[in-house]
Design an enzyme around this catalytic site. Structure first.
Site, short mmCIF file in Angstrom:
data_model
loop_
_atom_site.label_atom_id
_atom_site.label_comp_id
_atom_site.label_asym_id
_atom_site.label_seq_id
_atom_site.Cartn_x
_atom_site.Cartn_y
_atom_site.Cartn_z
N ARG A 55 -6.31 -21.78 -4.31
CA ARG A 55 -6.48 -20.34 -4.12
C ARG A 55 -6.34 -20.01 -2.63
O ARG A 55 -5.84 -18.95 -2.26
CB ARG A 55 -7.84 -19.85 -4.66
CG ARG A 55 -8.11 -18.39 -4.34
CD ARG A 55 -9.08 -17.69 -5.28
NE ARG A 55 -10.21 -18.51 -5.71
CZ ARG A 55 -11.25 -18.87 -4.94
NH1 ARG A 55 -11.32 -18.46 -3.69
NH2 ARG A 55 -12.22 -19.62 -5.42
N TYR A 107 4.54 5.62 -5.82
CA TYR A 107 4.62 4.85 -7.06
C TYR A 107 3.37 5.15 -7.89
O TYR A 107 2.25 5.16 -7.36
CB TYR A 107 4.69 3.36 -6.71
CG TYR A 107 4.55 2.45 -7.89
CD1 TYR A 107 5.56 2.38 -8.84
CD2 TYR A 107 3.43 1.66 -8.07
CE1 TYR A 107 5.44 1.55 -9.93
CE2 TYR A 107 3.30 0.82 -9.15
CZ TYR A 107 4.32 0.77 -10.09
OH TYR A 107 4.18 -0.05 -11.16
N ASP A 179 5.13 1.00 2.29
CA ASP A 179 5.65 0.34 1.09
C ASP A 179 7.17 0.32 1.22
O ASP A 179 7.83 1.34 1.10
CB ASP A 179 5.19 1.13 -0.15
CG ASP A 179 5.67 0.50 -1.46
OD1 ASP A 179 6.66 -0.25 -1.44
OD2 ASP A 179 5.05 0.79 -2.51
N LYS A 204 10.48 -6.57 -7.46
CA LYS A 204 11.70 -5.77 -7.52
C LYS A 204 12.85 -6.49 -6.80
O LYS A 204 13.31 -7.50 -7.26
CB LYS A 204 11.40 -4.40 -6.93
CG LYS A 204 10.07 -3.77 -7.43
CD LYS A 204 10.05 -3.49 -8.92
CE LYS A 204 8.66 -3.17 -9.45
NZ LYS A 204 7.95 -2.09 -8.77
C1 LIG Z 1 6.59 -1.65 -8.66
C2 LIG Z 1 6.12 -1.01 -7.43
C3 LIG Z 1 4.83 -1.25 -6.92
C4 LIG Z 1 3.83 -2.13 -7.66
O1 LIG Z 1 4.24 -3.45 -7.71
P1 LIG Z 1 3.90 -4.46 -8.93
O2 LIG Z 1 4.61 -5.69 -8.53
O3 LIG Z 1 4.41 -3.83 -10.19
O4 LIG Z 1 2.42 -4.60 -8.98
C5 LIG Z 1 4.48 -0.65 -5.73
N1 LIG Z 1 5.33 0.16 -5.08
C6 LIG Z 1 6.57 0.42 -5.54
C7 LIG Z 1 7.46 1.32 -4.76
C8 LIG Z 1 7.01 -0.13 -6.72
O5 LIG Z 1 8.23 0.14 -7.18
#
Ligand SMILES: *Cc1c(COP(=O)(O)O)cnc(C)c1O
Length: 388
Positions: A55, A107, A179, A204
């Site tokens: 961890r 998001y 982000d 993504k």
């Molecule tokens: C998908 C996404 C998230 C969250 O990420 P997860 O891997 O699904 O937890 C946060 N910000 C954006 C812009 C996203 O597309």
């Protein structure tokens, strides 16, 4: 010399391929092994090789964390079990009573985490149109500790001036987290523009093959890294070694994939814009996009994410398109090699109250595309037949 130092000054394609990758010391394996272990043997108490319990430390994760730092021009990377787990760690830097100024076009899962989880712990979130930096500045109070922005935004592709917000954050003595999921380090590096923390949903584009859920944070400040590492190991939202391997592998082709996402995105955006049944196309590469100049300044391209509305803005008309595509798969998520089509109002953004959504321009009929890297002509044909 560490791999990170050796890559300093190298160009992007070289960095993306070699970041974090060193031959395995015991075998010379060129690919980072998947260290599928929960613990590490010590020769006497405390006598270990820097690895005690998985961890806290894992070699596959450590290689990925180095890679994350390299690709975002940061000093430190931390990997989490999902994008929202990475976001969760950032908010856990705060205390009850602290305030966050956040963009109003986030998001859906980020918005849900803020409003449904962290507000219960006494953290206050103020949502502003962050494309207007005066509004960001005006929302800061003596209790503000963090500014949270997403640019380009999901799904409306609004662009916030990162350098301008970073200057505001610095002056106010608050942290700025960006982000960077949509842009990826191929198109934009928020740390270079003055941000304190970069967040990714590695699920993504970094992973890029729709086969892993993972998140990342990258930063330059050592103290901030120590505080976030403490949260990572104490709260335990760490990714498994197999998932770290997949993201490491994904990063090696990020630049090649992104180049094609950008090219295909350009073709699809032009096609949609000229289609008689399409009303508005949200894509930050159009010269008349309200934030085009900033996009051009802080990004190296415009990517393959876009949204559009139909002239017939009924849900029925949208649903007809959404269920008629054959190459674009109807699914949540984005950033994979395959093209996806999505209905934000009922899918990715269903957790945002309707009035909030509509107020920010996310209508009931809006359709979002994650343009993949298939042949662009085939993608155009598919949309053509689906639009009818
Ligand atoms: C998908 C996404 C998230 C969250 O990420 P997860 O891997 O699904 O937890 C946060 N910000 C954006 C812009 C996203 O597309």
């Amino acid at each position: 010399m560490s791999n990170k130092d050796a890559l300093a000054g190298k160009k992007m394609a070289t960095k993306f391929i070699h970041a974090g990758a060193e031959p395995d010391p015991s075998t010379g394996a060129i690919m980072t092994p998947i260290y599928q272990t929960s613990t590490y043997v010590q020769s006497s108490p405390g006598d270990h090789k820097g690895y005690e319990y998985a961890r806290s430390q894992n070699p596959t994760r450590a290689a990925l964390e180095t890679a994350l730092a390299v690709i975002e021009n940061g000093k430190y990377g931390l990997a989490f079990s999902s994008g929202v787990a990475a976001t969760d760690a950032v908010i856990k830097l705060l205390n009850s009573g602290d305030e966050v100024v956040a963009g109003n076009d986030l998001y859906g899962g980020t918005y849900r985490l803020f409003t449904k989880v962290f507000e219960r712990f006494g953290i206050k979130f103020t949502y502003v149109d962050s494309t207007n930096t005066d509004k960001v500045k005006a929302a800061i109070t003596s209790k503000t500790k963090l500014i949270w922005i997403e640019t380009p935004t999901n799904p409306l592709m609004n662009i916030t001036d990162i350098a301008a917000v970073a200057a505001i954050a610095k002056k106010a003595g608050v942290l700025l987290c960006v982000d960077n999921t949509f842009a990826t380090p191929y198109l934009q590096n928020p740390l270079d523009l003055g941000a304190d923390i970069v967040m990714h949903s590695s699920t993504k584009y970094l992973g890029g093959h729709s086969d892993v859920i993972q998140g990342a944070l990258i930063m330059n400040d050592h103290d901030l890294r120590e505080r976030l590492y403490f949260i990572q190991k104490s709260c335990g939202a760490v990714p498994g070694p197999m998932d770290c391997f997949l993201v490491l592998r994904g990063i090696k082709t990020l630049h090649v994939r992104m180049r094609q996402h950008c090219d295909n995105g350009f073709v699809i955006a032009q096609f949609l814009r000229n289609h008689p049944k399409v009303d508005r196309v949200y894509w930050c590469g159009f010269k008349d996009h309200p934030n085009y100049e900033i996009a051009k300044t802080q990004m190296r391209g415009f990517g393959g994410m876009m949204s559009f509305t139909l002239k017939d803005d009924s849900v029925e008309a949208s649903v007809k398109v959404l269920s008629s595509t054959k190459l674009f798969s109807l699914a949540e998520s984005l950033g994979g090699v395959e093209s996806l089509i999505n209905h934000p109002a009922s899918m990715t953004h269903a957790s945002i109250p309707r009035e909030e959504r509509i107020k920010n321009g996310l209508t009931d009929g809006l359709i979002r595309l994650s343009v993949g890297i298939e042949d662009a002509d085939d993608l155009v044909e598919d949309l053509k037949q689906a639009l009818g």
